[in-house]
Design a protein around this motif. Structure first.
Motif, mmCIF file in Angstrom:
data_model
loop_
_atom_site.group_PDB
_atom_site.id
_atom_site.type_symbol
_atom_site.label_atom_id
_atom_site.label_comp_id
_atom_site.label_asym_id
_atom_site.label_seq_id
_atom_site.Cartn_x
_atom_site.Cartn_y
_atom_site.Cartn_z
ATOM 1 N N CYS A 16 32.526 24.516 -25.246
ATOM 2 C CA CYS A 16 32.655 24.980 -23.861
ATOM 3 C C CYS A 16 34.122 25.175 -23.470
ATOM 4 C CB CYS A 16 31.988 23.956 -22.942
ATOM 5 S SG CYS A 16 32.101 24.388 -21.199
ATOM 6 N N TYR A 18 35.408 24.816 -20.562
ATOM 7 C CA TYR A 18 35.791 24.127 -19.322
ATOM 8 C C TYR A 18 36.262 22.687 -19.556
ATOM 9 C CZ TYR A 18 33.721 28.217 -17.041
ATOM 10 O OH TYR A 18 33.430 29.493 -16.639
ATOM 11 N N CYS A 19 35.472 21.696 -19.184
ATOM 12 C CA CYS A 19 36.077 20.373 -18.973
ATOM 13 C C CYS A 19 36.206 19.523 -20.241
ATOM 14 C CB CYS A 19 35.300 19.617 -17.900
ATOM 15 S SG CYS A 19 33.818 18.785 -18.487
ATOM 16 N N VAL A 21 34.724 17.012 -21.282
ATOM 17 C CA VAL A 21 33.552 16.450 -21.962
ATOM 18 C C VAL A 21 33.439 17.090 -23.350
ATOM 19 C CG1 VAL A 21 31.057 16.062 -21.866
ATOM 20 C CG2 VAL A 21 32.373 16.105 -19.756
ATOM 21 N N GLY A 22 33.780 18.376 -23.427
ATOM 22 C CA GLY A 22 33.829 19.056 -24.726
ATOM 23 C C GLY A 22 32.469 19.344 -25.319
ATOM 24 N N LEU A 56 23.791 21.459 -21.154
ATOM 25 C CA LEU A 56 24.998 22.060 -20.578
ATOM 26 C C LEU A 56 24.899 21.953 -19.069
ATOM 27 C CD1 LEU A 56 25.409 25.464 -22.508
ATOM 28 C CD2 LEU A 56 26.739 23.381 -22.851
ATOM 29 N N CYS A 57 26.021 21.862 -18.395
ATOM 30 C CA CYS A 57 25.975 21.893 -16.932
ATOM 31 C C CYS A 57 25.960 23.357 -16.484
ATOM 32 C CB CYS A 57 27.170 21.141 -16.347
ATOM 33 S SG CYS A 57 28.716 22.025 -16.479
ATOM 34 N N LYS A 59 28.162 25.166 -15.023
ATOM 35 C CA LYS A 59 29.366 25.950 -15.389
ATOM 36 C C LYS A 59 29.259 26.402 -16.838
ATOM 37 C CE LYS A 59 32.866 23.183 -14.346
ATOM 38 N NZ LYS A 59 32.602 22.151 -13.363
ATOM 39 N N PRO A 186 29.944 16.717 -15.581
ATOM 40 C CA PRO A 186 28.498 16.616 -15.310
ATOM 41 C C PRO A 186 27.658 16.112 -16.485
ATOM 42 C CG PRO A 186 29.366 18.729 -14.564
ATOM 43 C CD PRO A 186 30.460 18.074 -15.333
ATOM 44 N N ILE A 187 28.050 16.441 -17.705
ATOM 45 C CA ILE A 187 27.210 16.000 -18.825
ATOM 46 C C ILE A 187 27.383 14.497 -19.079
ATOM 47 C CG2 ILE A 187 26.842 16.293 -21.329
ATOM 48 C CD1 ILE A 187 25.544 18.475 -19.541
HETATM 49 FE FE1 SF4 Z 1 31.285 22.493 -20.171
HETATM 50 FE FE2 SF4 Z 1 29.829 21.297 -18.304
HETATM 51 FE FE3 SF4 Z 1 30.021 20.242 -20.731
HETATM 52 FE FE4 SF4 Z 1 32.097 20.195 -19.089
HETATM 53 S S1 SF4 Z 1 30.166 19.149 -18.788
HETATM 54 S S2 SF4 Z 1 32.152 20.733 -21.250
HETATM 55 S S3 SF4 Z 1 31.877 22.141 -18.036
HETATM 56 S S4 SF4 Z 1 29.073 22.190 -20.204
#
Ligand code: SF4
Length: 714
Positions: A16, A18-19, A21-22, A56-57, A59, A186-187
């Motif tokens: 991902c 974004y964040c 959490v990976g 997945l969240c 996003k 979020p995850i």
């Molecule tokens: Fe991507 Fe969401 Fe997982 Fe963060 S929590 S890595 S934004 S899917």
């Protein structure tokens, strides 16, 4: 080429964008059969990735909707004119060379990003520290986790996250401090919620001035007075002692400095009633948490920006770590102090030394042997000898004319730096500003002399490391715009034109990853935590198929390392962990009659950073589509404000206009404003134009959670 072209219609395993959490993703591109056929990228969670196991969240699952070329930077440009790559690269190389020869290496700087892939970070760091000869490279990760880094290093002698995500499933108590996990990670939140369902014994405590969405699964919410976290954990240390709950054997065998840390904690926060008053907490609630944290062996304390973005963020993180060391709750299943990073590759940046106070591969400038070792490995021609300027000081130096040429890569400091208007003015005055980005129009590209178009997620290969030390690969599945180039390529081409072809002759990201892995093992012998020497000779095929792996990955742990410090040995000279005696300090800005409100900044669930990607999807914009200001109903009625009214938030630095959101989740006197809005999306929505550039003296991380302001109906 004005629309994406997929490399194939095969599924691609990637990570991902974004964040921290990976999460792992499986991307399924649909190749259009005709020119008018629709372009589609389906994204689902990768079931094989241990960060997310198929989830997945919102996003992450919308990432496929963001890969079109709208808004992309399509050409190199100099002073607004389109030029070819040769001209742009020569201009950057020549101007940096001229500046260095006239004013010395410290007159130039790089400002990079936790969005960088590890290979990009590595090349940028090597170029400026090993060849240009200055450590004036800092990253927007300074705004995110720099305090956690220093906290770990003070305690463990290394920047090591001890925990793994599985610890969340093994814990019986998870205390989330300064972290709206439900929105920012979020995850992780979903993992915790699932763990709680499975294990009803698991208690969740949220320590946060706001009652955030994370409190939905909490057994207890401690709505702490902003900035009082160090006091709270000092109080826990004293309470552990008073309850005879210390692990004296662990303290004696594996730690140093316990007595002075305890003495300070007991002296300042040893009385629970006083502590409740200091933290503005209900005493019964406080005692409940203290009891849980004392009598629950399996405890994880997870912390994030609420701890780090503070003028005493390092002390706060050490106050947390102290409590884990005092009870031996570290390096064991379901236990440990666990900082989570905001960005997808903040951790990878730490690995390569992408902060001004780091050297490379988790070595610092504080030991001449490190400098010599890295210089020999790189065959460096102008090795930097000392720390460079951290982000706030770096832009200050730009404003003072000390830095005359700056190269900003994949980040938007005119929006995200504290005192953002001042940063903008500094860049406007600067002789030479290069901005390398995938987007054409940002607040920062607007002040650039030279623009260099970079590839982005899905258009290139590279490694990222998430919050629990897992290295994963972001893989290419499509062609970027015709003139966009990988960041490492752009950096290497400039380096070659500055005369260092021999050291930057990379053909692929794998060449760079291999060298990075070799440096991590170079003269290491177990003396440093970061070691991925098992990848020192990785082939292209192995890199292409690399499974998510937690570092260290070396001869002793060829399949990676789930949890650190299980043997009670640390990376300090004595091999013992260090307690730090903590004197809690209040935030630097305190409310006054004229500025009576405390402004807290943070993320919203469906936006990412300065919205260049997330604003492309209607689904994500539907959550929150304009800047807003959350305030307590009493504060709203004091100003005769109703839900949806426009309000002006201001102080001596700047102003922001947003819509009122009234919520009892907010403490009286505190307001919350999201960080994401830029000039492109809201003319007065840049909240960092209000945030004072107060920093932690040890980490240089700004106090983005605590700025005093006034509010007025607009
Ligand atoms: Fe991507 Fe969401 Fe997982 Fe963060 S929590 S890595 S934004 S899917």
């Amino acid at each position: 080429m004005n629309r994406p072209v997929f490399l194939s219609s095969e599924d691609v395993e990637t990570t991902c964008p974004y964040c921290g959490v990976g999460c792992g993703m499986t991307v399924s591109p649909k190749i259009p059969s005709t020119k008018s056929d629709s372009f589609e990228v389906k994204v689902k969670g990768s079931s094989a990735h241990r960060a997310n196991y198929g989830k997945l969240c919102v996003k992450g699952s919308s990432a496929g909707e963001t890969v079109d070329f709208s808004g992309r930077m399509l050409h190199p440009q100099i002073n607004g004119n389109i030029v070819d790559w040769e001209t742009a690269l020569n201009d950057v190389a020549k101007t940096f060379q001229k500046t260095i020869s006239e004013y010395g290496p410290d007159s130039v700087a790089f400002y990079v990003s936790g969005q960088f892939l590890t290979e990009d970070y590595y090349v940028a760091n090597k170029l400026i520290k090993g060849f240009i000869g200055t450590a004036n490279i800092d990253t927007n990760s300074r705004l995110c986790m720099a305090s956690a880094v220093v906290g770990y290093k003070r305690a463990f002698g290394s920047d090591t996250v001890p925990c793994c995500y599985e610890d969340l499933e093994h814990a019986d108590l998870i205390t989330l401090v300064g972290s709206n996990t439900a929105w920012a990670h979020p995850i992780i939140y979903q993992r915790i919620a699932a763990a709680k369902k499975k294990n009803p014994k698991l208690k969740i405590v949220v320590v946060d001035p706001r009652k955030t969405a994370t409190c939905d699964i909490a057994d207890l919410h401690l709505a702490i007075k902003p900035g009082m976290d160090a006091a709270l954990f000092n109080g826990l240390l004293a309470y552990l002692y008073q309850q005879n709950a210390l692990d004296l054997d662990y303290i004696q065998k594996h730690t140093e400095g316990f007595e002075s840390a305890l003495q300070k904690a007991d002296e300042l926060q040893g009385n629970v009633s006083d502590l409740a008053t200091q933290c503005d907490l209900n005493e019964t609630d406080l005692r409940q948490w203290l009891d849980w944290a004392t009598y629950t062996p399996k405890m994880v304390t997870m912390y994030s920006q609420g701890i780090n973005q503070s003028s005493s963020g390092v002390d706060k993180s050490n106050a947390i770590i102290n409590c884990h060391l005092a009870t031996g709750r570290i390096g064991k299943e379901g236990m440990g102090p666990f900082s989570v990073t905001g960005q997808p590759n903040a951790m990878g940046g730490r690995e390569v030394g992408g902060l001004a106070n780091q050297l490379a591969a988790h070595m610092d400038f504080n030991d001449p042997q490190n400098i010599d070792r890295v210089a020999r490995f790189w065959q460096a021609e102008n090795m930097a000898q000392q720390n460079g300027l951290k982000a706030v000081d770096l832009f200050q130096a730009v404003g003072e004319g000390k830095i005359k040429a700056i190269w900003i890569m994949n980040t938007n400091p005119v929006v995200s730096m504290p005192d953002a208007d001042n940063v903008k003015r500094a860049l406007e005055k600067c002789d030479y500003v290069v901005v390398q980005d995938c987007m054409q129009d940002t607040d920062t590209t607007r002040v650039a002399n030279v623009l260099l178009p970079a590839t982005t997620w899905g258009e290139t290969d590279g490694a990222v490391t998430n919050s629990d030390r897992t290295i994963s690969i972001q893989r290419q599945f499509m062609q970027g715009p015709e003139n966009a180039r990988p960041d490492w390529w752009i950096l290497s081409e400039v380096a070659k034109r500055m005369g260092w072809e021999h050291a930057f002759n990379y053909d692929t990201a794998v060449d760079i990853f291999r060298e990075h892995a070799q440096l991590s093992g170079f003269e290491n012998n177990g003396s440093r935590d970061f070691d991925i020497s098992a990848f020192a000779n990785i082939s292209e095929q192995e890199y292409a198929n690399l499974k998510p792996t937690q570092w260290p990955v070396n001869a002793a742990a060829p399949n990676g390392t789930q949890r650190m410090f299980s043997d009670g040995r640390f990376y300090t000279p004595s091999k013992k962990a260090q307690f730090i005696a903590i004197t809690p300090y209040s935030p630097l800005s305190q409310p006054t009659k004229n500025k009576p409100y405390v402004l807290n900044t943070g993320r919203v669930r469906d936006q990412w950073h300065t919205m260049t990607r997330t604003a492309k999807t209607a689904k994500l914009m539907a959550h929150k589509n304009e800047p807003y200001i959350t305030l307590h109903p009493d504060d709203a009625s004091l100003h005769q404000l109703s839900e949806g009214d426009l309000v002006r938030v201001s102080n001596e630095l700047g102003q922001l206009i947003g819509r009122v959101e009234i919520s009892r989740a907010q403490r009286r006197g505190d307001i919350f404003v999201p960080i994401h809005w830029t000039s492109q999306y809201a003319s007065h929505g840049r909240v960092d134009s209000l945030v004072r550039a107060h920093v932690d003296p040890l980490s240089g991380q700004p106090e983005s959670k605590h700025t005093t302001v006034k509010i007025k109906r607009y």
